[in-house]
Design a protein around this motif. Sequence first.
Motif, PDB file in Angstrom:
ATOM      1  N   ARG A  73       0.832  -1.213   0.000  1.00 20.46           N
ATOM      2  CA  ARG A  73       0.000   0.000   0.000  1.00 20.46           C
ATOM      3  C   ARG A  73       0.862   1.257   0.000  1.00 20.46           C
ATOM      4  O   ARG A  73       0.550   2.243  -0.689  1.00 20.46           O
ATOM      5  N   ILE A  74       1.936   1.262   0.772  1.00 12.70           N
ATOM      6  CA  ILE A  74       2.842   2.410   0.779  1.00 12.70           C
ATOM      7  C   ILE A  74       3.498   2.570  -0.592  1.00 12.70           C
ATOM      8  O   ILE A  74       3.621   3.684  -1.118  1.00 12.70           O
ATOM      9  N   ALA A  75       3.933   1.461  -1.163  1.00 16.31           N
ATOM     10  CA  ALA A  75       4.547   1.514  -2.494  1.00 16.31           C
ATOM     11  C   ALA A  75       3.572   2.086  -3.513  1.00 16.31           C
ATOM     12  O   ALA A  75       3.945   2.916  -4.365  1.00 16.31           O
ATOM     13  N   GLU A  76       2.315   1.666  -3.440  1.00 18.01           N
ATOM     14  CA  GLU A  76       1.296   2.193  -4.347  1.00 18.01           C
ATOM     15  C   GLU A  76       1.114   3.699  -4.158  1.00 18.01           C
ATOM     16  O   GLU A  76       1.008   4.449  -5.139  1.00 18.01           O
ATOM     17  N   LYS A  77       1.093   4.139  -2.927  1.00 19.40           N
ATOM     18  CA  LYS A  77       0.902   5.567  -2.619  1.00 19.40           C
ATOM     19  C   LYS A  77       1.972   6.419  -3.286  1.00 19.40           C
ATOM     20  O   LYS A  77       1.677   7.509  -3.804  1.00 19.40           O
ATOM     21  N   TRP A  78       3.218   5.942  -3.288  1.00 20.20           N
ATOM     22  CA  TRP A  78       4.332   6.755  -3.778  1.00 20.20           C
ATOM     23  C   TRP A  78       4.803   6.355  -5.177  1.00 20.20           C
ATOM     24  O   TRP A  78       5.762   6.934  -5.691  1.00 20.20           O
ATOM     25  N   GLY A  79       4.176   5.378  -5.790  1.00 20.36           N
ATOM     26  CA  GLY A  79       4.600   4.947  -7.111  1.00 20.36           C
ATOM     27  C   GLY A  79       5.937   4.237  -7.101  1.00 20.36           C
ATOM     28  O   GLY A  79       6.749   4.406  -8.020  1.00 20.36           O
ATOM     29  N   LEU A  80       6.166   3.414  -6.073  1.00 17.99           N
ATOM     30  CA  LEU A  80       7.419   2.688  -5.914  1.00 17.99           C
ATOM     31  C   LEU A  80       7.199   1.200  -6.121  1.00 17.99           C
ATOM     32  O   LEU A  80       6.066   0.708  -6.080  1.00 17.99           O
TER      33      LEU A  80
END
Length: 365
Positions: A73-80
């Motif tokens: 979810r964090i990766a999705e938020k930042w495009g990582l």
Amino acid sequence: MEPRDLSAHEAYVPGRGAEEVARDLGMDSEELTKLSSNENPHGPSPAAVAAVEAAAPDVNVYPKASHTDLTARIAEKWGLGDSQVWVSAGADGSIDYLSRAFLEPNDDILVPKPGFSYYSMSARYHHGDASTYSISKGDDFEQSAETILSAYDGERIVYATTPHNPTGSVLPREEIRTLAEEVDEQTLVVVDEAYAEYAEVPSSIDLLDEYDNLAVLRTFSKAYGLAGLRIGYAAVPSAWADAYARVNTPFAANELACRAALAAIDDEEHLERSVATARWAREYYREELDVPTWGSGGNFVLCEVGDGTAVAEATQERGVIVRDTSSFGLPECVRVSCGTREETKTAVAVLNEVVADLRPEASEP
């Protein structure tokens, strides 16, 4: 039997808790307004509370799925990519992971002074040491790449805190670019964005595609109100992201923390309310306090009060806990966190009364 020589290590000095102060003063903790630790006065998101309650019956199971879900979810938020997110027990845990990944014995790091003592503590735990660069009151605590680079001597890790604690100053993004470009090839630049939600500047996370010597720290402790659960992360370049599997502590981010963070990250209403209150409060402090203050990008304001220890002790006795910044090397100041509107107004009234009472002329006949 003795531990190894720890004489070079400093103990971390946290802000005093309401219950601790209440015991000392013989008061009820409910009578106190705690504005010493930069906590979210609105508490956690109701969605995060519900997630903790729902997950509580399953805490006998290791947090593999929740950790994976939060990372994604964090990766999705930042495009990582998922591997670029190093979830940890607070941002402090990510500091330790970066120390493990990059520091050899006797490697030095470069840190701001004043600043977060755990940067240096982590380096020393890993048999390194720390040099400092100054964020000076004489310069209104302005931060720049030039100031950092003037003290730089090839250190393995350079820390930049923006917004900076305890001053609130912000390091502009172009200065971060300059820093990443000007340090030596073997130097990692770590941008600590623990308070970044409160600032009106973009994150440096989107620079990770450009620089493989940059890492960014984030936390759920401040704007998301999850300080008691200890959950944070580092965002890192894809080039060396797989180092995480070799340095992380197994299951360091616990089940309840991961589930709460998953819920909190999607509660935009709670986040927006928390940020709006903090921005209102820091302007109210600057306009209404009868002492000099500095502009802040965080959820706190630094105030020059004369004798910080005396003022902090006197405000405690009147029911408001602020942070004496002597441990930061600023004995003439206190740091006051942004509370609710009611708490903020109370803090201003008490601080103004205390400062007036403690002025030298107040005791003269």
